[in-house]
Design an enzyme around this catalytic site. Structure first.
Site, PDB file in Angstrom:
ATOM      1  N   ASP A 259      -4.244 -13.491   3.248  1.00 33.86           N
ATOM      2  CA  ASP A 259      -4.801 -12.807   4.332  1.00 33.86           C
ATOM      3  C   ASP A 259      -6.390 -12.947   3.675  1.00 33.86           C
ATOM      4  OD1 ASP A 259      -4.146 -10.932   2.515  1.00 33.86           O
ATOM      5  OD2 ASP A 259      -4.237  -9.394   3.633  1.00 33.86           O
TER       6      ASP A 259
ATOM      7  N   HIS B 171      -5.991  -7.512  -0.676  1.00 32.22           N
ATOM      8  CA  HIS B 171      -6.484  -6.122  -0.599  1.00 32.22           C
ATOM      9  C   HIS B 171      -5.132  -6.081  -1.862  1.00 32.22           C
ATOM     10  CE1 HIS B 171      -6.320  -6.782   3.691  1.00 32.22           C
ATOM     11  NE2 HIS B 171      -7.548  -5.724   3.816  1.00 32.22           N
TER      12      HIS B 171
ATOM     13  N   ASP C 135      -2.502 -10.490  -2.370  1.00 33.53           N
ATOM     14  CA  ASP C 135      -3.100 -10.329  -0.915  1.00 33.53           C
ATOM     15  C   ASP C 135      -4.194  -9.753  -1.670  1.00 33.53           C
ATOM     16  OD1 ASP C 135      -1.918  -8.889   1.295  1.00 33.53           O
ATOM     17  OD2 ASP C 135      -3.289  -7.888   1.055  1.00 33.53           O
TER      18      ASP C 135
ATOM     19  N   HIS D 206       0.774  -1.021   0.006  1.00 32.88           N
ATOM     20  CA  HIS D 206      -0.015  -0.080   0.230  1.00 32.88           C
ATOM     21  C   HIS D 206       0.939   0.946  -0.189  1.00 32.88           C
ATOM     22  CE1 HIS D 206      -3.187  -2.173   0.576  1.00 32.88           C
ATOM     23  NE2 HIS D 206      -3.272  -3.011   2.223  1.00 32.88           N
TER      24      HIS D 206
HETATM   25  C1  FKS Z   1      -9.474  -3.672   9.682  1.00 31.22           C
HETATM   26  C2  FKS Z   1      -9.875  -2.133   8.939  1.00 31.22           C
HETATM   27  C3  FKS Z   1      -9.062  -2.799   7.387  1.00 31.22           C
HETATM   28  C4  FKS Z   1      -6.605  -2.172   6.739  1.00 31.22           C
HETATM   29  C5  FKS Z   1      -5.823  -2.937   6.069  1.00 31.22           C
HETATM   30  C6  FKS Z   1      -4.766  -3.442   5.785  1.00 31.22           C
HETATM   31  C7  FKS Z   1      -4.416  -4.555   4.961  1.00 31.22           C
HETATM   32  C8  FKS Z   1      -3.042  -4.635   4.585  1.00 31.22           C
HETATM   33  C9  FKS Z   1      -2.530  -5.495   4.221  1.00 31.22           C
HETATM   34  C10 FKS Z   1      -0.362  -5.776   3.597  1.00 31.22           C
HETATM   35  F1  FKS Z   1      -0.209  -6.200   3.121  1.00 31.22           F
HETATM   36  F2  FKS Z   1      -0.852  -4.049   3.139  1.00 31.22           F
HETATM   37  F3  FKS Z   1      -0.556  -6.059   5.224  1.00 31.22           F
HETATM   38  N1  FKS Z   1      -7.759  -1.524   7.618  1.00 31.22           N
HETATM   39  N2  FKS Z   1      -9.916  -3.239  11.154  1.00 31.22           N
HETATM   40  O1  FKS Z   1      -3.278  -6.904   4.188  1.00 31.22           O
HETATM   41  O2  FKS Z   1      -2.557  -5.393   2.268  1.00 31.22           O
HETATM   42 ZN    ZN Z   2      -3.707  -7.700   3.109  1.00 34.90          ZN
END
Ligand code: FKS
Ligand code: ZN
Length: 347
Positions: A288, A201, A199, A163
């Site tokens: 994830d 995300h 991933d 990110h």
């Molecule tokens: C949960 C809300 C989620 C942020 C999610 C970030 C994901 C990070 C990721 C990385 F690989 F960068 F670590 N908010 N309370 O898994 O993409």
């Molecule tokens: Zn992620």
């Protein structure tokens, strides 16, 4: 496969992230990679090494110097504001949204926290810079190892990276480890590099970094940004710009996606990478997508990850795996190592 692990990762240990109006305990915790390391040792997947130190100039291939300067000095500035700050993490709370200026560098610390970030979920702590730099070293060392002829290497980087943009942090990420690895391969003479981001995300930082380039192809399988973080990037119509048009490929999938649907998308992703004519592959390895992940919505099972590794090996490319997300702490080691073992078995 050699693993480059980060001996300093635990120095980055956020306490809370902002979620639905409350500060909640961080999901991105040191135990995640301790688990992966333990599983690598248990299954004897290969040598474990700590990386050599790369200079700050190795980071400016991807990141803006003023952003790196900010990260390097941020904790000292934070504590100088108030000695009591030493006991709490720094989180941004104000951002230059539309119509506000991003070309001036404010003296105010809170203003610069906002200028260089895009969410309030990524606490900056006393050891963030030390940990992030050593994590980036893992990615650079793994890329170097592959550039020198190894079939594969694993960068067990933490904090994660995909990110983070050229000049911003967010989504638990500060330095973009996968982008640094891809650029390092380019700088070592690999003409065409593909990044495959699996991933849960979308890797908005990685996409943005290479969006106008034809030498680095970015493909991502992820939760549909219509409902999933990071929301504001990751749609299928984002195909690149200028010389980079056609070298960005997003495959968003709905919440609830299972392995059958996910692996069809993976097959399509790998076809695109083959068509591009990549000479090396960087995999943003997020775990994830697992059914037990506490913050995500796909339903992959532990044994599926062996097949994921096998499919990636089928691309027949020198491959750098870079660790990203995965928050089911008890299973993240098994699942990540399943990918690597599946890859090795198929080589
Ligand atoms: C949960 C809300 C989620 C942020 C999610 C970030 C994901 C990070 C990721 C990385 F690989 F960068 F670590 N908010 N309370 O898994 O993409
Ligand atoms: Zn992620």
């Amino acid at each position: 496969m050699i693993t480059f692990h980060n001996p300093h990762h635990a120095q980055h240990q956020g306490q809370f992230e902002m979620f639905r109006g409350q500060l909640v305990p961080c999901f991105e915790v040191p135990a995640r990679v301790d688990d992966v390391l333990a599983e690598l040792q248990r299954r004897k997947l290969g040598e474990l090494r700590t990386p050599e130190r790369f200079d700050v100039p190795a980071l400016t291939t991807i990141h803006a110097p003023r952003y790196l300067d900010f990260l390097a000095g941020a904790w000292a500035e934070w504590v100088a504001l108030d000695p009591a700050n030493a006991a709490r993490d720094a989180l941004p709370s104000v951002w230059p949204g539309r119509t506000l200026r991003t070309d001036v560098l404010p003296a105010n610390f809170a203003a610069r926290m906002g200028l260089f970030s895009f969410d309030a979920g990524s606490p900056l702590t006393s050891g963030t810079w030390v940990a992030a730099r050593a994590g980036a070293d893992c990615a650079l060392a793994a890329a170097q190892h592959v550039a020198q002829g190894a079939r594969s290497a694993f960068a067990l980087s933490r904090p994660p990276g995909h990110h983070a943009g050229a000049d911003f942090f967010g989504g638990y990420c500060f330095l973009n480890n996968a982008a640094l690895a891809a650029q390092h391969l380019r700088d070592q003479g690999v003409a065409r590099v593909a990044i495959l981001d699996i991933d849960y995300h979308h890797g908005n930082g990685t996409q943005a970094i290479f969006y106008d380039r034809a030498d680095v192809h970015y493909t991502s399988l992820h939760g549909d940004p219509d409902t999933e973080y990071p929301f504001f990037l990751g749609y299928a119509d984002e195909r690149g710009t200028g010389a980079g048009l056609g070298f960005n490929c997003n495959l968003p999938l709905p919440r609830g996606t299972d392995f059958a649907l996910w692996s069809t998308a993976l097959k399509n992703a790998l076809q695109g990478i083959d068509h591009f004519g990549a000479q090396a592959l960087v995999v943003s390895l997020g775990i994830d997508t697992y059914e037990g992940d506490p913050i995500s919505g796909f339903t992959l099972k532990s044994e599926d990850y062996l097949r994921v590794g096998q499919a990636i090996a089928g691309a027949g490319l020198p491959t750098v795996f870079v660790f990203e997300g995965g928050y089911a702490v008890a299973e993240v080691g098994i699942n990540a190592v399943n990918v690597l073992e599946g890859f090795e078995q198929a080589c």
